[in-house]
Design an enzyme around this catalytic site. Structure first.
Site, PDB file in Angstrom:
ATOM      1  N   TYR A 103      63.733  98.542  62.772  1.00 35.93           N
ATOM      2  CA  TYR A 103      64.894  99.397  63.010  1.00 35.93           C
ATOM      3  C   TYR A 103      64.538 100.465  64.044  1.00 35.93           C
ATOM      4  O   TYR A 103      65.339 100.782  64.921  1.00 35.93           O
ATOM      5  CB  TYR A 103      65.354 100.053  61.710  1.00 35.93           C
ATOM      6  CG  TYR A 103      65.861  99.060  60.697  1.00 35.93           C
ATOM      7  CD1 TYR A 103      67.155  98.562  60.777  1.00 35.93           C
ATOM      8  CD2 TYR A 103      65.044  98.602  59.660  1.00 35.93           C
ATOM      9  CE1 TYR A 103      67.631  97.642  59.854  1.00 35.93           C
ATOM     10  CE2 TYR A 103      65.507  97.684  58.735  1.00 35.93           C
ATOM     11  CZ  TYR A 103      66.799  97.210  58.839  1.00 35.93           C
ATOM     12  OH  TYR A 103      67.266  96.286  57.927  1.00 35.93           O
ATOM     13  N   ASN A 114      77.187  94.307  60.732  1.00 35.93           N
ATOM     14  CA  ASN A 114      77.248  93.188  61.667  1.00 35.93           C
ATOM     15  C   ASN A 114      78.200  92.107  61.126  1.00 35.93           C
ATOM     16  O   ASN A 114      77.937  91.521  60.079  1.00 35.93           O
ATOM     17  CB  ASN A 114      75.849  92.600  61.859  1.00 35.93           C
ATOM     18  CG  ASN A 114      75.838  91.339  62.693  1.00 35.93           C
ATOM     19  OD1 ASN A 114      76.799  91.028  63.386  1.00 35.93           O
ATOM     20  ND2 ASN A 114      74.731  90.617  62.635  1.00 35.93           N
ATOM     21  N   CYS A 133      70.774  89.799  62.853  1.00 39.81           N
ATOM     22  CA  CYS A 133      70.341  90.967  62.090  1.00 39.81           C
ATOM     23  C   CYS A 133      69.228  90.608  61.102  1.00 39.81           C
ATOM     24  O   CYS A 133      68.498  91.491  60.653  1.00 39.81           O
ATOM     25  CB  CYS A 133      71.526  91.618  61.391  1.00 39.81           C
ATOM     26  SG  CYS A 133      72.495  90.522  60.354  1.00 39.81           S
ATOM     27  N   HIS A 134      69.073  89.318  60.797  1.00 34.45           N
ATOM     28  CA  HIS A 134      67.994  88.907  59.894  1.00 34.45           C
ATOM     29  C   HIS A 134      66.613  89.103  60.529  1.00 34.45           C
ATOM     30  O   HIS A 134      65.608  89.104  59.826  1.00 34.45           O
ATOM     31  CB  HIS A 134      68.176  87.440  59.464  1.00 34.45           C
ATOM     32  CG  HIS A 134      68.117  86.455  60.577  1.00 34.45           C
ATOM     33  ND1 HIS A 134      69.204  86.203  61.404  1.00 34.45           N
ATOM     34  CD2 HIS A 134      67.103  85.668  61.019  1.00 34.45           C
ATOM     35  CE1 HIS A 134      68.857  85.294  62.297  1.00 34.45           C
ATOM     36  NE2 HIS A 134      67.593  84.954  62.086  1.00 34.45           N
ATOM     37  N   GLU A 190      62.997  79.815  61.478  1.00 32.08           N
ATOM     38  CA  GLU A 190      62.690  80.050  62.894  1.00 32.08           C
ATOM     39  C   GLU A 190      61.192  79.927  63.159  1.00 32.08           C
ATOM     40  O   GLU A 190      60.788  79.304  64.138  1.00 32.08           O
ATOM     41  CB  GLU A 190      63.203  81.427  63.304  1.00 32.08           C
ATOM     42  CG  GLU A 190      64.724  81.491  63.297  1.00 32.08           C
ATOM     43  CD  GLU A 190      65.278  82.818  63.791  1.00 32.08           C
ATOM     44  OE1 GLU A 190      64.505  83.654  64.291  1.00 32.08           O
ATOM     45  OE2 GLU A 190      66.506  83.012  63.675  1.00 32.08           O
TER      46      GLU A 190
END
Length: 154
Positions: free
Chosen positions: A92, A115, A123-124, A150
């Protein structure tokens, strides 16, 4: 007119919302009482195809027109989130610095929470400054699963 469609994914159901061939919403829904009035449009079919490719590990970058509704600050945060590369994370605090507002870590967290287009505006990929997973509308378990997806497909 807003068109809606529900997509079944390996991680739960996603509600997609589009207006004027732009995505305005992509969010996980965790209730079985949600009425599914699928309004398939070619645009929403393309969004689903790209999300399917993402979930199968093929797609790393989305090519979808979006029009999320938010304040100018939220918009700046969401634009910064889209610059976090696939398989990577940012804190953040790092996002706050990227938008030239280094004292706004908490506000970045609030914008992240608002979001409206999950996954595509990633946002993850945002974590705490200590490297731990914090805050995700879909829950930390889902956040961990998306990050692992990912990582495993880099």
């Amino acid at each position: 007119m807003i068109f809606c469609s529900i997509m079944n994914t390996p991680y739960g159901n996603i509600l997609l919302e589009a207006e004027n061939d732009q995505l305005i919403g992509c969010r996980f829904i965790f209730t079985s009482s949600f009425k599914n009035d699928n309004q398939e449009t070619p645009f929403l079919q393309n969004v689903k195809k790209q999300l399917e490719e993402y979930f199968s590990g093929i797609r790393k970058i989305f090519d979808i027109k979006m029009a999320p509704t938010g304040t100018p600050f939220q918009q700046s945060v969401w634009q910064a989130l889209q610059k976090i590369p696939y398989g990577q994370t940012a804190s953040y605090q790092e996002i706050a610095k990227r938008i030239n507002n280094p004292q706004a870590s908490r506000a970045v967290g609030m914008a992240n929470n608002k979001n409206p287009i999950a996954i595509i505006i990633p946002c993850h990929r945002v974590i705490g400054s200590n490297g731990k997973l914090v805050g995700y509308a879909g829950g930390l378990n889902l956040k961990q699963q998306l990050l692992e997806l990912e990582k495993n497909n880099l």
